[in-house]
Design a protein around this motif. Sequence first.
Motif, mmCIF file in Angstrom:
data_model
loop_
_atom_site.group_PDB
_atom_site.id
_atom_site.type_symbol
_atom_site.label_atom_id
_atom_site.label_comp_id
_atom_site.label_asym_id
_atom_site.label_seq_id
_atom_site.Cartn_x
_atom_site.Cartn_y
_atom_site.Cartn_z
ATOM 1 N N LYS A 297 8.193 5.055 3.605
ATOM 2 C CA LYS A 297 6.926 5.518 4.195
ATOM 3 C C LYS A 297 6.389 6.716 3.405
ATOM 4 C CE LYS A 297 5.098 7.798 8.237
ATOM 5 N NZ LYS A 297 5.469 8.641 9.359
ATOM 6 N N GLU A 298 7.298 7.660 3.122
ATOM 7 C CA GLU A 298 6.870 8.857 2.380
ATOM 8 C C GLU A 298 6.402 8.504 0.971
ATOM 9 O OE1 GLU A 298 10.284 11.339 2.591
ATOM 10 O OE2 GLU A 298 9.783 12.113 4.575
ATOM 11 N N LYS B 176 -2.865 1.858 -2.567
ATOM 12 C CA LYS B 176 -2.221 1.567 -1.279
ATOM 13 C C LYS B 176 -2.811 0.340 -0.601
ATOM 14 C CE LYS B 176 -2.457 5.281 1.135
ATOM 15 N NZ LYS B 176 -2.287 6.411 2.074
ATOM 16 N N LEU C 202 4.064 4.596 13.005
ATOM 17 C CA LEU C 202 3.389 3.569 12.196
ATOM 18 C C LEU C 202 2.733 2.496 13.062
ATOM 19 C CD1 LEU C 202 6.142 3.083 9.454
ATOM 20 C CD2 LEU C 202 3.845 3.973 9.065
ATOM 21 N N PHE D 165 8.459 5.829 13.998
ATOM 22 C CA PHE D 165 8.059 6.242 12.646
ATOM 23 C C PHE D 165 6.562 6.547 12.556
ATOM 24 C CE2 PHE D 165 12.128 4.449 11.648
ATOM 25 C CZ PHE D 165 12.573 5.173 10.560
ATOM 26 N N LEU E 161 13.626 3.355 5.590
ATOM 27 C CA LEU E 161 12.233 3.219 6.056
ATOM 28 C C LEU E 161 11.455 4.519 5.878
ATOM 29 C CD1 LEU E 161 12.015 1.189 9.389
ATOM 30 C CD2 LEU E 161 10.896 0.750 7.214
ATOM 31 N N LEU E 162 12.144 5.630 6.216
ATOM 32 C CA LEU E 162 11.495 6.933 6.121
ATOM 33 C C LEU E 162 11.096 7.238 4.677
ATOM 34 C CD1 LEU E 162 10.782 9.338 7.958
ATOM 35 C CD2 LEU E 162 12.936 10.397 7.241
ATOM 36 N N ALA F 175 8.504 1.081 15.280
ATOM 37 C CA ALA F 175 7.232 1.451 14.634
ATOM 38 C C ALA F 175 6.698 2.752 15.227
ATOM 39 C CB ALA F 175 6.216 0.335 14.820
ATOM 40 N N ASN G 108 -0.828 1.966 12.149
ATOM 41 C CA ASN G 108 -1.098 1.820 10.714
ATOM 42 C C ASN G 108 -1.180 0.322 10.367
ATOM 43 O OD1 ASN G 108 -0.982 1.679 7.913
ATOM 44 N ND2 ASN G 108 0.202 3.583 7.767
ATOM 45 N N TRP H 200 1.232 -1.528 7.884
ATOM 46 C CA TRP H 200 2.628 -1.795 8.248
ATOM 47 C C TRP H 200 2.678 -2.834 9.358
ATOM 48 C CZ3 TRP H 200 7.176 0.803 6.386
ATOM 49 C CH2 TRP H 200 6.920 1.715 5.352
ATOM 50 N N GLN I 28 2.926 6.814 0.827
ATOM 51 C CA GLN I 28 1.769 7.632 1.216
ATOM 52 C C GLN I 28 0.972 8.095 0.004
ATOM 53 O OE1 GLN I 28 3.409 10.835 3.470
ATOM 54 N NE2 GLN I 28 3.225 9.783 5.434
#
Lengths: 480, 255
Positions: free
Chosen positions: B82-83, B91, B119, B117, B78-79, B114, B122, B125, B86
Amino acid sequence: MASIKLNKITSVWIISVLLLFIVSIVLGILMRLNQGEVISQSPITFYSNMTTHGLTMIGIWFVAGMAAVNYIMERYVKTSYTVNVLALVLTVIGILMFWASTFIGHFHSAWTFLYPLPFKEMGSETWATLMFLGSLTVLGIGWLIWSISLMTQILKKYSIPQALAWQHLRKNPTVETPPFILISMITLIGVIACLLAAVVLLVLFYAEYFSNGNFVNDALLMKNLTYFFGHTIANEMLYLGLAVIYELFSEVSGRPKWKTTWYVALAWNCTLVFILTAFFHHLYMDFVQPQGFQIIGQLASYFASLPAAGVTVFSIFIAVYRTRIKWSLTNLLFFIGVIGWVIGGLAAVIDSTISNNIVLHNTLWVPAHFHTYNAMGNVLFSLGFFYWFSIQFSDKTKVKKSTTLTLALLLIGGIGFLLAFYIGGAESIPRRYSIYPSELSIGASLATIGAAFASIYFIAILIFFFNISKRCLKILFSSS
Amino acid sequence: MFKNIVFIILTISFLKTTSAQTVSPSLKEESDIYEKIYDAPLILDETQPTPLHELYNTKPLLVVLIFTRCTGVCNPFLLRLKESLQFKAKKDSFNVLVMSFDPRDSIKDMNLLARRFALEDNNQWIFAVTDSIPKLNQSISFYPVWDSIRNQYDHDALLVGVNNEGYITKKLIGMRGGHDLDLLIASVNNVFSPTYRLPNKNVLFSCFNYDPKTGKNKLGLGLLFIALPAILTVLILIVIGFSVRSKASELEESS
């Protein structure tokens, strides 16, 4: 002056071509009726018929052009009767093998037989693919020998630069190359190149077929070679017809014979160079092909067609504009044929432009343009020659009322049939669908309309067939 | 007798291991492409369940399969995602749906995830659970295996691209780089992505040879075959031209 033997074999060519043309038109009408859901064919029958229709048409109008060029070439150089007969025999054998592969073996990969379709046939006999490849081999050998033989005969009289009319690019040429010889030479070189492409293609097909999986072809290479052969031969056969027009149009119109000028020489030499690379426009959707090839494809499509079309249209225009012409069916067919060729050519150039091809690719626009320059172009060139040849030995040269009716049927049927394709193309109706889904129901309606108009065109062709064949049979069975 | 039994067991184990090794992850990515994803009822908050089609009809989805109690790949997966996302240019053309495949997970657990992280605010997501996990898993050929010793699921890090009609357009297994994600995003937006055939030693005459490491095409032997007909034609023309002319001049000289 043509020999009796040449008259007879030319008669056989004409009768054979017209007979096969009638069968092929019937197959075409059946296909459009099936698309219009007026009749119901199985998909395999539809695609087998499509394959037979496509390759038979390409084959017959190529040999029609070759037979006409061979006949007229006798005015300038001696041609080989034996090779002419050999080509006829191999063409008949090749066509029979091909029809066996489609009608009995149900081979149905279309006349373009794009790799790997011939190896992935579903519902056809196991022997059909080999029979199809064999038929192409027989046809290719016959036509290659014929083309090389005719080219050799030209080179016996003219050097290579003379045959290509390079001396006309300078002032006051000492040797004159007749336009007929120039265009025939240019065309024969192109024909030989595309038939050699077919040889390479067939060798690669056979290699994979007999290797039991140890050798696999590259799909992109096979597609390039297929269109090198297919696209080029489809264009060269038009040029064979144009060679005949350059020789006969002025003659039957009672006008001075056309001569080769610097611009005629230049235009046709452009055609020689560029026609061999124009086929890249069939591979716009193949992203692996470098962009440079795609640009070559677009530019070559322009430079191969526009100069030759320009000088031909200019020559015809000069010949008829405000000039008292002795109109006969021959020059009328030539004249209408040139119009059909130009319209079909322009539609082809539109399609070969990359930005348009994104929209028109594989829509009915494609059959629209090639049916225009074939059914209303090349076919008329050959019909004009057939008619001229058949009446040579009689004095019926004036346009009769029945002739006007036949021409009217030909025009109404041809234009209506083509419009159904063009409108379909503009509506983004895809080609090569045996039946259309409900979302594309306009395709079915247009197909029915197309079939109706094609039937009118067919009636005109039947009239031509009976009239021309009757005279050709007389030539064939006459003793002098 | 005992020796034979041991031998048979060893042979079967060996064969099973070999067959397991031959299953390439890349082939697993090919399954279910252009099939529809199961239209599962999703729990997104405390209100009524939302059918999955309402999400993909709004925007194409990148579906991530995880579970909150995961001590393995889920968190780094997930990390990394996410990176990576970005810095993507387009997007706004998709949403990311993070789905739990563990029936023990509740929407509260997912909201907590969520928040961890960063998120939770956001909008791109979406964190969700569903009571139709088996049907959803089956529709995307995702088969986590429960390991009772570790109290964990043994599973792939799977990312599934779904377009706005609900069709699975592409799948990625494992933590993948930026280019693969670009292709996934292009596919969910129905943008054409080029694909290349796998290298095959039986293809001798390729026009171009694709190098997957550099992503570039090199010229191949097949290009020669395209030029061959034209070269042969010129040779035939020259040979015939000269031979018939020399014969003609010989005849002239003799006469």
